[in-house]
Write a protein that holds these residues in place. Sequence first.
Motif, PDB file in Angstrom:
ATOM      1  N   LEU A 103       0.875  -1.173   0.000  1.00 56.30           N
ATOM      2  CA  LEU A 103       0.000   0.000   0.000  1.00 56.30           C
ATOM      3  C   LEU A 103       0.909   1.218   0.000  1.00 56.30           C
ATOM      4  O   LEU A 103       1.621   1.459   0.969  1.00 56.30           O
ATOM      5  CB  LEU A 103      -0.907  -0.019   1.214  1.00 56.30           C
ATOM      6  CG  LEU A 103      -1.856   1.173   1.379  1.00 56.30           C
ATOM      7  CD1 LEU A 103      -2.859   1.231   0.224  1.00 56.30           C
ATOM      8  CD2 LEU A 103      -2.591   1.112   2.717  1.00 56.30           C
ATOM      9  N   TYR A 104       0.888   1.975  -1.122  1.00 53.97           N
ATOM     10  CA  TYR A 104       1.848   3.073  -1.315  1.00 53.97           C
ATOM     11  C   TYR A 104       1.101   4.403  -1.354  1.00 53.97           C
ATOM     12  O   TYR A 104       0.261   4.630  -2.224  1.00 53.97           O
ATOM     13  CB  TYR A 104       2.626   2.862  -2.617  1.00 53.97           C
ATOM     14  CG  TYR A 104       3.813   3.790  -2.777  1.00 53.97           C
ATOM     15  CD1 TYR A 104       5.093   3.348  -2.490  1.00 53.97           C
ATOM     16  CD2 TYR A 104       3.643   5.102  -3.207  1.00 53.97           C
ATOM     17  CE1 TYR A 104       6.185   4.189  -2.614  1.00 53.97           C
ATOM     18  CE2 TYR A 104       4.721   5.953  -3.338  1.00 53.97           C
ATOM     19  CZ  TYR A 104       6.002   5.495  -3.039  1.00 53.97           C
ATOM     20  OH  TYR A 104       7.080   6.335  -3.161  1.00 53.97           O
ATOM     21  N   LEU A 105       1.418   5.288  -0.399  1.00 51.81           N
ATOM     22  CA  LEU A 105       0.789   6.597  -0.317  1.00 51.81           C
ATOM     23  C   LEU A 105       1.746   7.649  -0.863  1.00 51.81           C
ATOM     24  O   LEU A 105       2.830   7.874  -0.319  1.00 51.81           O
ATOM     25  CB  LEU A 105       0.420   6.943   1.120  1.00 51.81           C
ATOM     26  CG  LEU A 105      -0.807   6.253   1.711  1.00 51.81           C
ATOM     27  CD1 LEU A 105      -0.523   4.786   2.024  1.00 51.81           C
ATOM     28  CD2 LEU A 105      -1.275   6.960   2.977  1.00 51.81           C
ATOM     29  N   ALA A 106       1.341   8.299  -1.943  1.00 52.66           N
ATOM     30  CA  ALA A 106       2.159   9.363  -2.526  1.00 52.66           C
ATOM     31  C   ALA A 106       2.209  10.574  -1.589  1.00 52.66           C
ATOM     32  O   ALA A 106       1.422  10.699  -0.653  1.00 52.66           O
ATOM     33  CB  ALA A 106       1.580   9.773  -3.874  1.00 52.66           C
ATOM     34  N   LYS A 107       3.136  11.467  -1.859  1.00 52.76           N
ATOM     35  CA  LYS A 107       3.177  12.726  -1.129  1.00 52.76           C
ATOM     36  C   LYS A 107       1.865  13.471  -1.351  1.00 52.76           C
ATOM     37  O   LYS A 107       1.425  13.641  -2.487  1.00 52.76           O
ATOM     38  CB  LYS A 107       4.355  13.575  -1.621  1.00 52.76           C
ATOM     39  CG  LYS A 107       4.502  14.901  -0.889  1.00 52.76           C
ATOM     40  CD  LYS A 107       5.705  15.672  -1.412  1.00 52.76           C
ATOM     41  CE  LYS A 107       5.848  16.992  -0.669  1.00 52.76           C
ATOM     42  NZ  LYS A 107       7.021  17.773  -1.168  1.00 52.76           N
ATOM     43  N   GLY A 108       1.236  13.879  -0.273  1.00 52.28           N
ATOM     44  CA  GLY A 108      -0.045  14.558  -0.388  1.00 52.28           C
ATOM     45  C   GLY A 108      -1.248  13.637  -0.405  1.00 52.28           C
ATOM     46  O   GLY A 108      -2.388  14.098  -0.460  1.00 52.28           O
ATOM     47  N   ALA A 109      -1.022  12.331  -0.337  1.00 52.91           N
ATOM     48  CA  ALA A 109      -2.132  11.375  -0.279  1.00 52.91           C
ATOM     49  C   ALA A 109      -2.578  11.195   1.168  1.00 52.91           C
ATOM     50  O   ALA A 109      -1.758  11.058   2.070  1.00 52.91           O
ATOM     51  CB  ALA A 109      -1.724  10.037  -0.866  1.00 52.91           C
ATOM     52  N   VAL A 110      -3.894  11.194   1.374  1.00 58.92           N
ATOM     53  CA  VAL A 110      -4.474  10.977   2.693  1.00 58.92           C
ATOM     54  C   VAL A 110      -5.558   9.902   2.559  1.00 58.92           C
ATOM     55  O   VAL A 110      -6.487  10.058   1.763  1.00 58.92           O
ATOM     56  CB  VAL A 110      -5.091  12.260   3.275  1.00 58.92           C
ATOM     57  CG1 VAL A 110      -5.698  11.980   4.654  1.00 58.92           C
ATOM     58  CG2 VAL A 110      -4.063  13.376   3.360  1.00 58.92           C
ATOM     59  N   ILE A 111      -5.408   8.813   3.313  1.00 59.59           N
ATOM     60  CA  ILE A 111      -6.486   7.834   3.449  1.00 59.59           C
ATOM     61  C   ILE A 111      -7.197   8.190   4.747  1.00 59.59           C
ATOM     62  O   ILE A 111      -6.633   8.073   5.829  1.00 59.59           O
ATOM     63  CB  ILE A 111      -5.956   6.398   3.480  1.00 59.59           C
ATOM     64  CG1 ILE A 111      -5.177   6.079   2.202  1.00 59.59           C
ATOM     65  CG2 ILE A 111      -7.104   5.411   3.636  1.00 59.59           C
ATOM     66  CD1 ILE A 111      -4.542   4.702   2.200  1.00 59.59           C
ATOM     67  N   GLN A 112      -8.434   8.641   4.626  1.00 56.50           N
ATOM     68  CA  GLN A 112      -9.142   9.242   5.761  1.00 56.50           C
ATOM     69  C   GLN A 112     -10.337   8.391   6.165  1.00 56.50           C
ATOM     70  O   GLN A 112     -11.166   8.015   5.337  1.00 56.50           O
ATOM     71  CB  GLN A 112      -9.603  10.651   5.397  1.00 56.50           C
ATOM     72  CG  GLN A 112     -10.164  11.444   6.552  1.00 56.50           C
ATOM     73  CD  GLN A 112     -10.496  12.864   6.128  1.00 56.50           C
ATOM     74  OE1 GLN A 112     -11.468  13.094   5.423  1.00 56.50           O
ATOM     75  NE2 GLN A 112      -9.667  13.817   6.552  1.00 56.50           N
ATOM     76  N   ALA A 113     -10.431   8.094   7.457  1.00 60.29           N
ATOM     77  CA  ALA A 113     -11.500   7.247   7.970  1.00 60.29           C
ATOM     78  C   ALA A 113     -12.809   8.017   8.057  1.00 60.29           C
ATOM     79  O   ALA A 113     -12.840   9.170   8.502  1.00 60.29           O
ATOM     80  CB  ALA A 113     -11.133   6.711   9.350  1.00 60.29           C
ATOM     81  N   THR A 114     -13.894   7.370   7.641  1.00 60.19           N
ATOM     82  CA  THR A 114     -15.203   7.957   7.845  1.00 60.19           C
ATOM     83  C   THR A 114     -15.506   8.051   9.336  1.00 60.19           C
ATOM     84  O   THR A 114     -15.092   7.207  10.125  1.00 60.19           O
ATOM     85  CB  THR A 114     -16.298   7.135   7.145  1.00 60.19           C
ATOM     86  OG1 THR A 114     -17.577   7.678   7.469  1.00 60.19           O
ATOM     87  CG2 THR A 114     -16.275   5.687   7.596  1.00 60.19           C
ATOM     88  N   GLN A 115     -16.247   9.072   9.732  1.00 59.75           N
ATOM     89  CA  GLN A 115     -16.607   9.252  11.136  1.00 59.75           C
ATOM     90  C   GLN A 115     -17.954   8.629  11.482  1.00 59.75           C
ATOM     91  O   GLN A 115     -18.435   8.786  12.604  1.00 59.75           O
ATOM     92  CB  GLN A 115     -16.604  10.741  11.486  1.00 59.75           C
ATOM     93  CG  GLN A 115     -15.208  11.352  11.476  1.00 59.75           C
ATOM     94  CD  GLN A 115     -15.212  12.767  12.017  1.00 59.75           C
ATOM     95  OE1 GLN A 115     -15.954  13.619  11.549  1.00 59.75           O
ATOM     96  NE2 GLN A 115     -14.373  13.023  13.009  1.00 59.75           N
TER      97      GLN A 115
END
Length: 446
Positions: free
Chosen positions: A103-115
Amino acid sequence: MAATGRMFRLWLLALVGWASMLSAVDAAYFTTCSQTVPLKTRRDVISITDFGGVGDGRTLNTWAFRSAIYRIQHLHRQGGTLLYVPPGVYLTGPFNLTSHMTLYLAKGAVIQATQDASSWPLVAPLPSYGRGRERPGGRYISFIHGNSIHDVVITGENGTIDGQGQVWWNMWKDRSLQYTRPSLLELMHSRDIIISNVVFRDSPFWNIHPVYCSNVVINHVTILAPVDSPNTDGIDPDSSSNVCIEDSYINTGDDLVAIKSGWDEYGIAYNRRSSNITIRRISGSSYPYAGIAFGSETSGGIENILVENINLYNTSTGIFLKTNAGRGGIIRNITVRDIYMENVKNAIRFAGNVGDHPDDKYNPNALPVVDGISIINVWGINVRNPGSLEGMQKSPFQRICLSNINLKGTAATLPWKCDSIEGSALGVHPWPCTQLISTQGSGSCP
Protein backbone atom coordinates in the motif's frame (compact mmCIF):
# COMPACT_ATOMS: atom_id res chain seq x y z
CA MET A 1 -8.27 9.60 -21.79
CA ALA A 2 -6.75 6.25 -22.80
CA ALA A 3 -3.45 7.94 -23.64
CA THR A 4 -3.49 9.59 -20.24
CA GLY A 5 -4.02 6.19 -18.61
CA ARG A 6 -1.08 4.68 -20.54
CA MET A 7 1.19 7.58 -19.56
CA PHE A 8 0.08 7.19 -15.96
CA ARG A 9 0.95 3.48 -15.96
CA LEU A 10 4.36 4.19 -17.49
CA TRP A 11 4.95 6.70 -14.75
CA LEU A 12 3.91 4.14 -12.14
CA LEU A 13 6.38 1.60 -13.56
CA ALA A 14 9.06 4.26 -13.29
CA LEU A 15 7.97 4.74 -9.70
CA VAL A 16 8.59 1.07 -8.99
CA GLY A 17 12.13 1.47 -10.29
CA TRP A 18 12.49 4.54 -8.09
CA ALA A 19 11.35 2.46 -5.13
CA SER A 20 14.22 0.07 -5.82
CA MET A 21 16.60 3.02 -5.75
CA LEU A 22 15.01 4.18 -2.51
CA SER A 23 15.82 0.82 -0.94
CA ALA A 24 19.47 1.42 -1.75
CA VAL A 25 19.32 4.95 -0.31
CA ASP A 26 17.88 3.53 2.90
CA ALA A 27 20.63 0.91 3.10
CA ALA A 28 21.74 2.19 6.50
CA TYR A 29 18.35 1.28 7.89
CA PHE A 30 18.00 -2.06 6.19
CA THR A 31 21.43 -3.20 7.36
CA THR A 32 19.85 -2.97 10.80
CA CYS A 33 16.52 -4.63 10.11
CA SER A 34 16.99 -6.46 6.80
CA GLN A 35 17.36 -9.75 8.61
CA THR A 36 13.92 -9.18 10.11
CA VAL A 37 12.08 -8.44 6.84
CA PRO A 38 13.82 -7.88 3.47
CA LEU A 39 12.34 -5.19 1.23
CA LYS A 40 10.72 -6.43 -1.98
CA THR A 41 10.00 -4.67 -5.26
CA ARG A 42 6.52 -5.08 -6.82
CA ARG A 43 6.45 -5.13 -10.61
CA ASP A 44 2.66 -5.19 -10.86
CA VAL A 45 1.27 -1.71 -10.12
CA ILE A 46 -2.32 -0.52 -9.93
CA SER A 47 -3.85 2.76 -8.75
CA ILE A 48 -6.85 3.27 -6.53
CA THR A 49 -8.21 5.51 -9.29
CA ASP A 50 -8.40 2.45 -11.57
CA PHE A 51 -11.17 1.24 -9.27
CA GLY A 52 -13.12 4.47 -9.07
CA GLY A 53 -11.20 6.10 -6.25
CA VAL A 54 -11.81 9.84 -5.94
CA GLY A 55 -9.59 11.96 -3.69
CA ASP A 56 -11.93 14.90 -3.11
CA GLY A 57 -12.41 14.36 0.64
CA ARG A 58 -16.16 13.79 0.17
CA THR A 59 -16.64 10.72 -2.02
CA LEU A 60 -16.72 7.47 -0.05
CA ASN A 61 -14.02 5.15 -1.42
CA THR A 62 -14.67 2.01 0.62
CA TRP A 63 -15.74 0.01 -2.43
CA ALA A 64 -12.71 1.23 -4.41
CA PHE A 65 -10.24 0.03 -1.75
CA ARG A 66 -11.99 -3.28 -1.23
CA SER A 67 -12.22 -3.89 -4.99
CA ALA A 68 -8.56 -3.10 -5.57
CA ILE A 69 -7.46 -5.41 -2.77
CA TYR A 70 -9.82 -8.13 -4.00
CA ARG A 71 -8.05 -7.91 -7.37
CA ILE A 72 -4.64 -8.25 -5.67
CA GLN A 73 -5.82 -11.20 -3.62
CA HIS A 74 -7.32 -13.19 -6.50
CA LEU A 75 -5.07 -12.46 -9.49
CA HIS A 76 -1.88 -13.57 -7.70
CA ARG A 77 0.62 -11.53 -9.75
CA GLN A 78 4.15 -12.88 -9.45
CA GLY A 79 6.01 -10.90 -6.78
CA GLY A 80 2.82 -9.25 -5.55
CA THR A 81 1.15 -5.95 -6.40
CA LEU A 82 1.63 -2.31 -5.43
CA LEU A 83 -1.57 -0.33 -4.81
CA TYR A 84 -0.78 3.31 -5.48
CA VAL A 85 -2.73 6.08 -3.77
CA PRO A 86 -2.09 9.41 -5.58
CA PRO A 87 -2.33 12.86 -3.95
CA GLY A 88 -5.78 13.68 -2.61
CA VAL A 89 -8.01 12.90 0.36
CA TYR A 90 -9.64 9.47 0.03
CA LEU A 91 -12.48 9.11 2.51
CA THR A 92 -13.24 5.45 3.26
CA GLY A 93 -14.63 3.00 5.74
CA PRO A 94 -12.51 0.19 7.18
CA PHE A 95 -10.83 -2.24 4.77
CA ASN A 96 -8.68 -5.39 4.96
CA LEU A 97 -5.24 -5.89 3.49
CA THR A 98 -4.13 -9.09 1.79
CA SER A 99 -0.84 -10.94 1.34
CA HIS A 100 1.82 -9.99 -1.23
CA MET A 101 0.82 -6.34 -1.49
CA THR A 102 2.27 -2.88 -0.98
CA LEU A 103 0.00 0.00 0.00
CA TYR A 104 1.85 3.07 -1.31
CA LEU A 105 0.79 6.60 -0.32
CA ALA A 106 2.16 9.36 -2.53
CA LYS A 107 3.18 12.73 -1.13
CA GLY A 108 -0.04 14.56 -0.39
CA ALA A 109 -2.13 11.37 -0.28
CA VAL A 110 -4.47 10.98 2.69
CA ILE A 111 -6.49 7.83 3.45
CA GLN A 112 -9.14 9.24 5.76
CA ALA A 113 -11.50 7.25 7.97
CA THR A 114 -15.20 7.96 7.85
CA GLN A 115 -16.61 9.25 11.14
CA ASP A 116 -19.80 7.25 10.79
CA ALA A 117 -19.28 4.73 13.61
CA SER A 118 -22.30 2.70 12.46
CA SER A 119 -20.36 1.65 9.35
CA TRP A 120 -17.57 0.01 11.38
CA PRO A 121 -18.10 -3.78 11.77
CA LEU A 122 -17.69 -5.49 15.12
CA VAL A 123 -15.16 -8.29 15.52
CA ALA A 124 -14.53 -10.82 18.28
CA PRO A 125 -12.36 -9.97 21.27
CA LEU A 126 -8.71 -10.91 21.08
CA PRO A 127 -8.33 -14.34 22.71
CA SER A 128 -5.48 -13.12 24.93
CA TYR A 129 -7.75 -10.34 26.26
CA GLY A 130 -11.04 -12.23 26.62
CA ARG A 131 -13.11 -9.13 25.98
CA GLY A 132 -12.73 -5.69 24.46
CA ARG A 133 -9.99 -3.70 26.11
CA GLU A 134 -12.40 -0.89 27.05
CA ARG A 135 -15.82 -2.54 27.11
CA PRO A 136 -17.07 -6.12 27.56
CA GLY A 137 -17.92 -8.00 24.39
CA GLY A 138 -16.60 -7.38 20.91
CA ARG A 139 -14.70 -4.45 19.48
CA TYR A 140 -14.78 -2.32 16.39
CA ILE A 141 -12.51 -3.56 13.61
CA SER A 142 -9.42 -1.44 13.00
CA PHE A 143 -9.49 1.13 10.20
CA ILE A 144 -6.87 -0.81 8.21
CA HIS A 145 -6.88 -4.47 9.18
CA GLY A 146 -5.09 -7.68 8.31
CA ASN A 147 -5.53 -11.22 9.61
CA SER A 148 -3.30 -14.19 8.70
CA ILE A 149 -1.48 -12.32 5.95
CA HIS A 150 2.20 -12.12 5.02
CA ASP A 151 4.58 -10.19 2.76
CA VAL A 152 2.86 -6.82 3.27
CA VAL A 153 4.36 -3.34 2.95
CA ILE A 154 2.72 -0.05 3.94
CA THR A 155 4.90 2.80 2.75
CA GLY A 156 5.15 5.85 0.51
CA GLU A 157 6.28 9.46 0.45
CA ASN A 158 5.02 10.33 3.92
CA GLY A 159 1.38 10.25 2.95
CA THR A 160 -1.10 10.19 5.82
CA ILE A 161 -3.47 7.64 7.32
CA ASP A 162 -6.00 9.79 9.19
CA GLY A 163 -8.32 8.12 11.71
CA GLN A 164 -10.43 11.25 12.39
CA GLY A 165 -10.60 10.06 15.97
CA GLN A 166 -12.42 12.99 17.54
CA VAL A 167 -15.86 11.37 17.32
CA TRP A 168 -14.49 8.25 19.07
CA TRP A 169 -12.69 10.27 21.74
CA ASN A 170 -15.93 12.12 22.46
CA MET A 171 -17.85 8.85 22.87
CA TRP A 172 -15.22 7.63 25.30
CA LYS A 173 -15.32 10.86 27.28
CA ASP A 174 -19.13 11.12 27.49
CA ARG A 175 -19.46 7.38 28.29
CA SER A 176 -21.63 6.64 25.26
CA LEU A 177 -19.13 4.13 23.85
CA GLN A 178 -20.70 0.65 23.64
CA TYR A 179 -17.71 -1.34 22.36
CA THR A 180 -13.94 -0.95 22.37
CA ARG A 181 -12.74 1.69 19.92
CA PRO A 182 -10.90 0.68 16.73
CA SER A 183 -7.15 0.88 16.25
CA LEU A 184 -5.86 2.76 13.23
CA LEU A 185 -3.86 -0.25 11.97
CA GLU A 186 -4.08 -3.74 13.43
CA LEU A 187 -2.42 -6.85 12.02
CA MET A 188 -3.21 -10.25 13.55
CA HIS A 189 -1.49 -13.64 13.08
CA SER A 190 0.65 -12.08 10.34
CA ARG A 191 4.32 -12.09 9.37
CA ASP A 192 6.88 -10.36 7.17
CA ILE A 193 5.49 -6.85 7.53
CA ILE A 194 7.15 -3.49 6.74
CA ILE A 195 5.57 -0.17 7.75
CA SER A 196 7.62 2.87 6.76
CA ASN A 197 7.50 6.48 5.57
CA VAL A 198 3.86 7.07 6.52
CA VAL A 199 2.17 9.55 8.88
CA PHE A 200 -0.47 8.14 11.26
CA ARG A 201 -2.79 10.82 12.61
CA ASP A 202 -5.67 10.99 15.09
CA SER A 203 -6.27 7.31 15.72
CA PRO A 204 -9.54 6.45 17.46
CA PHE A 205 -7.59 4.16 19.84
CA TRP A 206 -4.14 2.53 19.59
CA ASN A 207 -2.29 3.55 16.42
CA ILE A 208 -0.23 0.55 15.24
CA HIS A 209 -1.04 -2.79 16.85
CA PRO A 210 0.73 -5.94 15.61
CA VAL A 211 -0.73 -8.80 17.66
CA TYR A 212 0.31 -12.48 17.37
CA CYS A 213 2.71 -11.38 14.59
CA SER A 214 6.31 -12.16 13.72
CA ASN A 215 8.95 -10.45 11.59
CA VAL A 216 7.67 -6.87 11.72
CA VAL A 217 9.64 -3.73 10.79
CA ILE A 218 8.28 -0.27 11.65
CA ASN A 219 10.55 2.51 10.47
CA HIS A 220 10.45 6.22 9.59
CA VAL A 221 6.87 6.70 10.72
CA THR A 222 5.34 9.77 12.33
CA ILE A 223 2.47 9.25 14.76
CA LEU A 224 0.45 12.25 15.94
CA ALA A 225 -2.54 12.74 18.22
CA PRO A 226 -3.56 15.52 20.65
CA VAL A 227 -2.26 15.30 24.19
CA ASP A 228 -5.82 14.87 25.51
CA SER A 229 -6.78 12.06 23.11
CA PRO A 230 -7.49 8.98 25.27
CA ASN A 231 -5.51 5.75 24.80
CA THR A 232 -3.88 6.74 21.52
CA ASP A 233 -0.77 4.59 22.09
CA GLY A 234 1.77 4.96 19.31
CA ILE A 235 3.05 1.42 18.64
CA ASP A 236 1.98 -1.62 20.69
CA PRO A 237 3.70 -4.89 19.74
CA ASP A 238 1.52 -7.46 21.45
CA SER A 239 2.33 -11.19 21.85
CA SER A 240 4.65 -10.72 18.86
CA SER A 241 8.22 -11.71 18.08
CA ASN A 242 11.09 -10.43 15.95
CA VAL A 243 9.89 -6.84 15.85
CA CYS A 244 12.11 -3.88 14.93
CA ILE A 245 10.91 -0.30 15.61
CA GLU A 246 13.29 2.45 14.52
CA ASP A 247 13.83 6.05 13.45
CA SER A 248 10.37 7.44 14.19
CA TYR A 249 8.69 10.43 15.84
CA ILE A 250 5.66 9.89 18.10
CA ASN A 251 3.55 12.51 19.89
CA THR A 252 0.31 11.11 21.31
CA GLY A 253 -2.07 11.05 24.26
CA ASP A 254 -0.73 7.77 25.69
CA ASP A 255 2.42 5.61 25.72
CA LEU A 256 4.67 6.16 22.71
CA VAL A 257 5.65 2.47 22.54
CA ALA A 258 4.12 -0.18 24.82
CA ILE A 259 5.05 -3.87 24.71
CA LYS A 260 2.15 -6.12 25.71
CA SER A 261 1.31 -9.83 25.83
CA GLY A 262 -2.24 -10.42 27.02
CA TRP A 263 -4.53 -9.66 29.92
CA ASP A 264 -4.75 -11.74 33.11
CA GLU A 265 -6.25 -15.25 32.89
CA TYR A 266 -6.87 -14.90 29.14
CA GLY A 267 -3.28 -13.95 28.39
CA ILE A 268 -2.00 -16.69 30.68
CA ALA A 269 -4.13 -19.29 28.88
CA TYR A 270 -3.20 -18.01 25.40
CA ASN A 271 0.46 -18.13 26.48
CA ARG A 272 2.15 -16.20 23.68
CA ARG A 273 4.94 -13.89 24.72
CA SER A 274 6.46 -10.81 23.16
CA SER A 275 10.13 -11.50 22.44
CA ASN A 276 13.15 -10.41 20.43
CA ILE A 277 12.04 -6.79 20.04
CA THR A 278 14.36 -3.89 19.21
CA ILE A 279 13.32 -0.26 19.70
CA ARG A 280 15.84 2.40 18.74
CA ARG A 281 16.12 6.05 17.69
CA ILE A 282 12.62 7.05 18.74
CA SER A 283 11.84 10.67 19.67
CA GLY A 284 8.67 12.19 20.99
CA SER A 285 6.50 13.24 23.89
CA SER A 286 3.43 12.13 25.81
CA TYR A 287 2.81 14.25 28.86
CA PRO A 288 -0.01 12.11 30.27
CA TYR A 289 1.82 8.78 29.98
CA ALA A 290 5.12 7.04 29.16
CA GLY A 291 7.80 7.15 26.54
CA ILE A 292 8.66 3.44 26.56
CA ALA A 293 6.35 1.09 28.49
CA PHE A 294 6.27 -2.59 29.31
CA GLY A 295 2.70 -3.63 30.07
CA SER A 296 0.52 -3.37 31.86
CA GLU A 297 -0.83 -6.38 29.92
CA THR A 298 2.07 -8.82 30.38
CA SER A 299 0.38 -12.17 31.04
CA GLY A 300 2.00 -14.04 28.16
CA GLY A 301 5.47 -12.82 29.13
CA ILE A 302 7.98 -10.33 27.73
CA GLU A 303 11.63 -11.20 27.11
CA ASN A 304 14.74 -10.35 25.11
CA ILE A 305 14.06 -6.65 24.54
CA LEU A 306 16.58 -3.97 23.51
CA VAL A 307 15.67 -0.28 23.77
CA GLU A 308 18.34 2.26 22.82
CA ASN A 309 18.95 5.81 21.61
CA ILE A 310 15.63 7.28 22.75
CA ASN A 311 14.90 11.04 23.14
CA LEU A 312 11.93 11.97 25.31
CA TYR A 313 10.53 15.46 25.92
CA ASN A 314 7.63 16.76 28.05
CA THR A 315 6.65 13.25 29.11
CA SER A 316 5.02 12.06 32.31
CA THR A 317 7.18 8.90 32.68
CA GLY A 318 10.29 8.08 30.70
CA ILE A 319 10.67 4.30 31.21
CA PHE A 320 7.69 2.51 32.76
CA LEU A 321 7.42 -1.20 33.64
CA LYS A 322 3.88 -1.85 34.87
CA THR A 323 2.14 -5.04 35.94
CA ASN A 324 -0.20 -6.31 38.64
CA ALA A 325 -1.22 -9.29 40.77
CA GLY A 326 -3.30 -11.56 38.57
CA ARG A 327 -1.20 -10.81 35.48
CA GLY A 328 1.27 -13.66 35.74
CA GLY A 329 3.90 -13.78 33.02
CA ILE A 330 7.69 -13.53 33.10
CA ILE A 331 9.34 -10.19 32.27
CA ARG A 332 13.07 -10.77 31.76
CA ASN A 333 16.21 -9.91 29.86
CA ILE A 334 15.40 -6.30 29.06
CA THR A 335 18.11 -3.72 28.29
CA VAL A 336 17.35 -0.01 28.06
CA ARG A 337 20.32 2.20 27.21
CA ASP A 338 21.38 5.59 25.87
CA ILE A 339 18.27 7.54 26.85
CA TYR A 340 17.89 11.34 26.93
CA MET A 341 15.00 12.93 28.86
CA GLU A 342 13.97 16.55 29.23
CA ASN A 343 11.04 17.97 31.21
CA VAL A 344 9.98 14.56 32.49
CA LYS A 345 7.94 14.07 35.65
CA ASN A 346 9.09 10.49 36.42
CA ALA A 347 12.32 9.27 34.87
CA ILE A 348 12.19 5.54 35.71
CA ARG A 349 9.20 3.78 37.20
CA PHE A 350 8.56 0.12 37.97
CA ALA A 351 5.17 -0.70 39.48
CA GLY A 352 3.65 -4.02 40.55
CA ASN A 353 0.21 -2.58 41.26
CA VAL A 354 -0.84 -0.87 38.03
CA GLY A 355 -3.65 -1.71 35.64
CA ASP A 356 -7.17 -3.04 35.88
CA HIS A 357 -8.61 -6.51 35.27
CA PRO A 358 -10.92 -7.79 32.51
CA ASP A 359 -13.33 -9.33 35.05
CA ASP A 360 -13.43 -10.88 38.51
CA LYS A 361 -12.24 -14.31 37.32
CA TYR A 362 -8.51 -13.54 37.51
CA ASN A 363 -6.31 -15.42 39.97
CA PRO A 364 -4.79 -12.96 42.47
CA ASN A 365 -2.03 -15.50 43.14
CA ALA A 366 -0.88 -15.38 39.50
CA LEU A 367 2.09 -13.12 40.21
CA PRO A 368 4.40 -11.76 37.53
CA VAL A 369 8.10 -12.57 37.67
CA VAL A 370 10.41 -9.64 36.86
CA ASP A 371 14.04 -10.70 36.51
CA GLY A 372 16.96 -9.09 34.70
CA ILE A 373 16.23 -5.44 33.82
CA SER A 374 19.20 -3.19 32.94
CA ILE A 375 18.94 0.57 32.47
CA ILE A 376 22.23 2.05 31.32
CA ASN A 377 23.43 5.49 30.18
CA VAL A 378 20.54 7.82 30.96
CA TRP A 379 20.80 11.61 30.96
CA GLY A 380 17.90 13.70 32.20
CA ILE A 381 17.30 17.44 32.51
CA ASN A 382 14.48 18.99 34.54
CA VAL A 383 13.41 15.68 36.04
CA ARG A 384 11.14 15.97 39.06
CA ASN A 385 11.15 12.36 40.27
CA PRO A 386 14.28 10.35 39.37
CA GLY A 387 12.91 6.93 40.20
CA SER A 388 10.17 4.84 41.77
CA LEU A 389 10.89 1.10 41.80
CA GLU A 390 8.11 -0.77 43.57
CA GLY A 391 7.92 -4.52 43.09
CA MET A 392 5.63 -6.97 44.85
CA GLN A 393 6.25 -8.34 48.34
CA LYS A 394 5.38 -11.90 47.28
CA SER A 395 7.34 -11.58 44.05
CA PRO A 396 10.18 -9.04 44.33
CA PHE A 397 11.66 -7.64 41.14
CA GLN A 398 15.11 -9.21 40.83
CA ARG A 399 18.43 -8.40 39.13
CA ILE A 400 17.61 -4.76 38.53
CA CYS A 401 20.65 -2.91 37.19
CA LEU A 402 21.04 0.88 37.07
CA SER A 403 24.29 2.12 35.57
CA ASN A 404 25.65 5.53 34.52
CA ILE A 405 22.47 7.51 35.15
CA ASN A 406 22.55 11.28 35.67
CA LEU A 407 19.23 12.96 36.35
CA LYS A 408 19.26 16.70 36.97
CA GLY A 409 16.19 17.93 38.76
CA THR A 410 14.51 21.05 40.01
CA ALA A 411 14.10 22.50 43.49
CA ALA A 412 11.13 20.15 43.92
CA THR A 413 13.07 17.00 43.00
CA LEU A 414 11.88 13.99 45.00
CA PRO A 415 14.06 11.16 46.37
CA TRP A 416 14.08 7.67 44.89
CA LYS A 417 11.36 5.35 46.19
CA CYS A 418 11.94 1.59 46.29
CA ASP A 419 10.19 -1.46 47.65
CA SER A 420 10.50 -5.21 47.03
CA ILE A 421 13.36 -4.98 44.54
CA GLU A 422 16.85 -6.46 44.40
CA GLY A 423 19.77 -5.44 42.25
CA SER A 424 22.79 -3.21 41.75
CA ALA A 425 23.64 0.39 40.95
CA LEU A 426 26.76 2.04 39.55
CA GLY A 427 27.30 5.72 38.85
CA VAL A 428 23.74 6.87 39.55
CA HIS A 429 22.95 10.49 40.45
CA PRO A 430 21.04 11.25 42.54
CA TRP A 431 21.93 8.07 44.41
CA PRO A 432 19.08 5.53 44.41
CA CYS A 433 17.68 3.28 47.14
CA THR A 434 19.58 1.14 49.61
CA GLN A 435 17.92 -1.96 48.11
CA LEU A 436 20.24 -1.54 45.12
CA ILE A 437 23.74 -2.63 46.12
CA SER A 438 26.52 -0.26 45.11
CA THR A 439 29.04 -1.72 42.69
CA GLN A 440 32.52 -0.47 41.93
CA GLY A 441 34.52 0.10 38.76
CA SER A 442 33.43 1.10 35.30
CA GLY A 443 30.95 -0.42 32.91
CA SER A 444 27.51 -1.77 33.66
CA CYS A 445 26.22 -3.89 36.50
CA PRO A 446 27.48 -7.48 36.72
